[in-house]
Each structure stands twice: as C-alpha cells, then as structure tokens.
Design a protein around this motif. Structure first.
Motif, PDB file in Angstrom:
ATOM      1  N   UNK A  16     -65.114  35.859  31.295  1.00 20.71           N
ATOM      2  CA  UNK A  16     -64.592  34.488  31.314  1.00 20.71           C
ATOM      3  C   UNK A  16     -65.748  33.580  31.737  1.00 20.71           C
ATOM      4  N   UNK A  17     -65.497  32.271  31.778  1.00 22.01           N
ATOM      5  CA  UNK A  17     -66.601  31.381  32.182  1.00 22.01           C
ATOM      6  C   UNK A  17     -66.942  31.592  33.662  1.00 22.01           C
ATOM      7  N   UNK A  18     -65.996  32.129  34.446  1.00 19.20           N
ATOM      8  CA  UNK A  18     -66.259  32.374  35.875  1.00 19.20           C
ATOM      9  C   UNK A  18     -67.206  33.544  36.098  1.00 19.20           C
ATOM     10  N   UNK A  19     -67.111  34.575  35.235  1.00 20.29           N
ATOM     11  CA  UNK A  19     -67.897  35.785  35.536  1.00 20.29           C
ATOM     12  C   UNK A  19     -68.925  36.130  34.452  1.00 20.29           C
ATOM     13  N   UNK A  20     -69.139  35.219  33.483  1.00 19.87           N
ATOM     14  CA  UNK A  20     -70.009  35.528  32.332  1.00 19.87           C
ATOM     15  C   UNK A  20     -71.430  35.922  32.754  1.00 19.87           C
ATOM     16  N   UNK A  21     -72.010  35.193  33.692  1.00 20.24           N
ATOM     17  CA  UNK A  21     -73.400  35.477  34.088  1.00 20.24           C
ATOM     18  C   UNK A  21     -73.480  36.861  34.721  1.00 20.24           C
ATOM     19  N   UNK A  22     -72.521  37.136  35.619  1.00 19.45           N
ATOM     20  CA  UNK A  22     -72.488  38.440  36.304  1.00 19.45           C
ATOM     21  C   UNK A  22     -72.326  39.591  35.293  1.00 19.45           C
ATOM     22  N   UNK A  23     -71.487  39.383  34.310  1.00 14.56           N
ATOM     23  CA  UNK A  23     -71.235  40.434  33.311  1.00 14.56           C
ATOM     24  C   UNK A  23     -72.504  40.671  32.477  1.00 14.56           C
ATOM     25  N   UNK A  24     -73.144  39.589  32.032  1.00 12.88           N
ATOM     26  CA  UNK A  24     -74.366  39.748  31.223  1.00 12.88           C
ATOM     27  C   UNK A  24     -75.439  40.460  32.062  1.00 12.88           C
ATOM     28  N   UNK A  25     -75.551  40.069  33.329  1.00 18.75           N
ATOM     29  CA  UNK A  25     -76.568  40.701  34.191  1.00 18.75           C
ATOM     30  C   UNK A  25     -76.275  42.181  34.457  1.00 18.75           C
ATOM     31  N   UNK A  26     -75.009  42.590  34.272  1.00 18.92           N
ATOM     32  CA  UNK A  26     -74.647  43.989  34.530  1.00 18.92           C
ATOM     33  C   UNK A  26     -75.046  44.917  33.375  1.00 18.92           C
ATOM     34  N   UNK A  27     -75.426  44.333  32.236  1.00 18.20           N
ATOM     35  CA  UNK A  27     -75.807  45.158  31.074  1.00 18.20           C
ATOM     36  C   UNK A  27     -77.269  45.605  31.251  1.00 18.20           C
ATOM     37  N   UNK A  28     -77.543  46.917  31.152  1.00 23.40           N
ATOM     38  CA  UNK A  28     -78.919  47.387  31.335  1.00 23.40           C
ATOM     39  C   UNK A  28     -79.918  46.627  30.454  1.00 23.40           C
ATOM     40  N   UNK A  29     -81.119  46.406  30.994  1.00 17.57           N
ATOM     41  CA  UNK A  29     -82.113  45.569  30.320  1.00 17.57           C
ATOM     42  C   UNK A  29     -82.537  46.109  28.954  1.00 17.57           C
ATOM     43  N   UNK A  30     -82.409  47.426  28.757  1.00 19.24           N
ATOM     44  CA  UNK A  30     -82.826  47.984  27.465  1.00 19.24           C
ATOM     45  C   UNK A  30     -81.764  47.830  26.373  1.00 19.24           C
ATOM     46  N   UNK A  31     -80.633  47.247  26.723  1.00 14.68           N
ATOM     47  CA  UNK A  31     -79.568  47.050  25.722  1.00 14.68           C
ATOM     48  C   UNK A  31     -79.623  45.631  25.164  1.00 14.68           C
ATOM     49  N   UNK A  32     -79.496  45.513  23.828  1.00 17.81           N
ATOM     50  CA  UNK A  32     -79.448  44.187  23.216  1.00 17.81           C
ATOM     51  C   UNK A  32     -77.997  43.696  23.241  1.00 17.81           C
ATOM     52  N   UNK A  33     -77.825  42.382  23.252  1.00 20.43           N
ATOM     53  CA  UNK A  33     -76.466  41.829  23.422  1.00 20.43           C
ATOM     54  C   UNK A  33     -76.123  40.828  22.322  1.00 20.43           C
ATOM     55  N   UNK A  34     -74.898  40.936  21.814  1.00 24.79           N
ATOM     56  CA  UNK A  34     -74.304  39.866  20.991  1.00 24.79           C
ATOM     57  C   UNK A  34     -73.357  39.132  21.932  1.00 24.79           C
TER      58      UNK A  34
END
Ligand code: 13P
Ligand code: SF4
Length: 309
Positions: free
Chosen positions: A133-151
């Motif tokens: 959600x807009x409340x937790x979007x940054x935290x969720x994106x930061x939780x994805x390992x750096x070697x993974x690409x994101x859509x």
C-alpha cells in the motif's frame, strides 16, 4: 439498488440500529463524504482498512470505499460477506492496468519480482508476487534482495517516488490516478506565495513536479498524522479532499487549504469514492446487497497478499 426510502426516516439512527443488530464491521475510507465517515467506529487508509478487514470477527463487512478495496477485504477474509454500497465505485488507477496487457508486460520481464500497489484489481493481484500500500511501499521494495529486478504496478507516480527514495531501479507500469494527477503546479506555487507559513503535504500518487513542491509526502494516514504532530497552523493539502474532514476534526485550530486542480472542477474529489452515499449505505446494510464476489481461482492465487506495515 433503487428501493424507495421513507423520507421521514432518520438514516443515522437506522444505520446505528442495523450496525448493532447485525454486528457488522463498517469500514469507510478517509475519502468518503463526512457524513458516512462520522458514523464509523473505525475509518482509515487502504492499509488500515485492509488490516481491520483481515482481523474482524464480524460476519459481514460493509466497505465504504472503492471496488478494489472491498475486493481486498474479501481476499483477506474470504469467509465473510463483503458488501459495497455501490458496486460501480471503481478506480481510474485500477482501470489503467488491464490484466491481459499486464500479463504480456510481465512476460517481457520474466526474471522480475512483481510488486503491485493495492490499488489494482484481483486479477492483477493474482499476477503479482507482493502487494503493497502507499503506507508500506518503500519498506516492501527495500525488503526485496538487491540482486532481484522489480516490476512495480500500476501507479507510475508512486513507482517513480519509490525509485527516488530507495535508489532501486524498477520497471514501471504506465498507470495513474485521475484525482492525484489533476493538481495544478502553477496554482500550488501561487498558494505557497500567498501562505508562506503553510506546509505543503502531498500523496505519493501525485506527479513528481508536484511532489517536489511538498514539505511532506505520505499515505493518507501519514498525512493526517503529520498535520496533528507538526507545529504549523496551516497546510496546503495535495490529495483527495475527503481527508480534510479528519484533519479539521483532529486539529480544529489549524487551517487546511485544498490544493486546486488544473481547471475549476471539483476534480480533487474522487468521483468513484463519492458514489457511496448515506442512502445507499443504509440500503446496503438493511438488505445485505450488493455483495462483492471473487472467483475461487483468484481467491486461491492471491491468498498471500501482504498488508503488514
Ligand atoms: P491510501 O489510502 O493508501 O493513502 O491510498 C489513497 C488512494 O488513492 C486510495 O484510493
Ligand atoms: Fe482510484 Fe484515485 Fe479514486 Fe483512489 S483517488 S480510488 S486511486 S481514482
């Protein structure tokens, strides 16, 4: 639903009776009209409402918001009957991401983790790995390992804001909210000159040039909390106008100036949210329709929807 309502009825009293009699959980979003926000025991932003829907023990959830939110409540708590006063309450952002086109887009980026903003349909959620959600979007994106690409889908403005905050590159779906894209940069700059002490606060669904003018950017609840905690006595509010009611109730001595849209329309009122009315809410609670139904196949594939803050 077009059933006649006795004009002599006190709808506030009738709704109160129905809430008690049926022990239902009534969940309005902050963008609803003041009258239907005021009669709730709980009101909130997308994250708060999703969490409330997930933990409720009531048999019926009456969701005053838009369709994707009621759908999320059903996904999180599938054994409950979920009602929405007007089933036509859609969302321009959710509509900007049609499932077939998104599936093809995803196939072009096969090695990517798909993070979708909760403002999307159940079909898009089923095509996603994580929902934020807009409340937790940054935290969720930061939780994805750096070697993974994101859509990131469907909101390109929220996506661009997260890219800026986290420094993570993401492939963005080209969707947007009609309400948060309507604000006029020129008029906001003028308002700032007229109210030099006012803080500009904006939702991250707004465009980057508008966010650049802001003192604080956050989800609906974060914006509300900021106005309570910040010492300023005036705020220029760059988001849907419904939240101003709660801001004013929480801080009666402060002033809240709605940021103006490009033209003279009331376009910072979400037309979808505002389809829910006191009358429709009463009929919905009384007759327990319209109900939000999700095909079982989508319920299964979206059962891991992430709503933790
Ligand atoms: P939040 O409730 O997450 O702030 O989202 C705003 C919005 O546009 C809801 O439709
Ligand atoms: Fe959708 Fe925008 Fe309305 Fe929210 S404000 S429901 S994102 S159209």
């Amino acid at each position: 639903m077009h059933r006649p309502i006795d004009p002599a009825l006190d709808l506030f009293a009738e709704i109160e009776k129905l809430k008690k009699k049926k022990m239902l959980s009534y969940l309005p979003h902050y963008y609803q009209n003041a009258d239907i926000q005021d009669i709730a025991d709980f009101r909130g932003d997308s994250l708060g409402l999703a969490q409330q829907a997930e933990k409720t023990t009531a048999d019926i959830i009456v969701f005053a918001g838009v369709h994707f939110m009621a759908e999320t409540a059903k996904l999180l708590n599938p054994n409950k009957k979920v009602l929405l006063p007007d089933l036509r309450a859609g969302c321009s952002l959710a509509d900007s991401c049609p499932p077939a086109a998104f599936k093809a887009f995803k196939e072009q980026h096969p090695d990517h983790v798909v993070i979708s903003y909760i403002n999307c349909t159940a079909d898009i959620k089923a095509l996603s790995d994580i929902i934020c959600t807009s409340s937790n979007a940054i935290k969720i994106v930061e939780s994805v390992p750096l070697n993974k690409k994101i859509i990131f889908a469907p909101d390109k403005n929220l996506g661009a804001y997260i890219v800026k905050k986290t420094g993570r590159e993401m492939v963005l779906w080209d969707g947007a909210c009609m309400v948060h894209e309507i604000f006029s940069l020129e008029k906001i700059v003028k308002l700032k000159q007229q109210h030099p002490h006012a803080k500009v606060i904006a939702h991250p669904e707004c465009e980057a040039h508008v966010l650049k003018q802001s003192d604080f950017i956050g989800s609906t609840t974060a914006l509300l909390n900021y106005t309570i905690q910040n010492a300023a006595d005036a705020f220029i509010v760059v988001t849907e106008s419904g939240i101003i009611h709660q801001m004013q109730l929480a801080s009666p001595a402060k002033s809240f100036i709605p940021a103006p849209p490009e033209n003279t329309c009331a376009c910072n009122d979400c037309p979808h949210m505002k389809l829910n009315t006191l009358e429709k809410l009463y009929l919905c609670m009384k007759y327990e329709v319209p109900e939000v139904i999700i095909p079982r196949i989508l319920q299964k594939s979206t059962s891991s929807t992430e709503t933790n803050a």
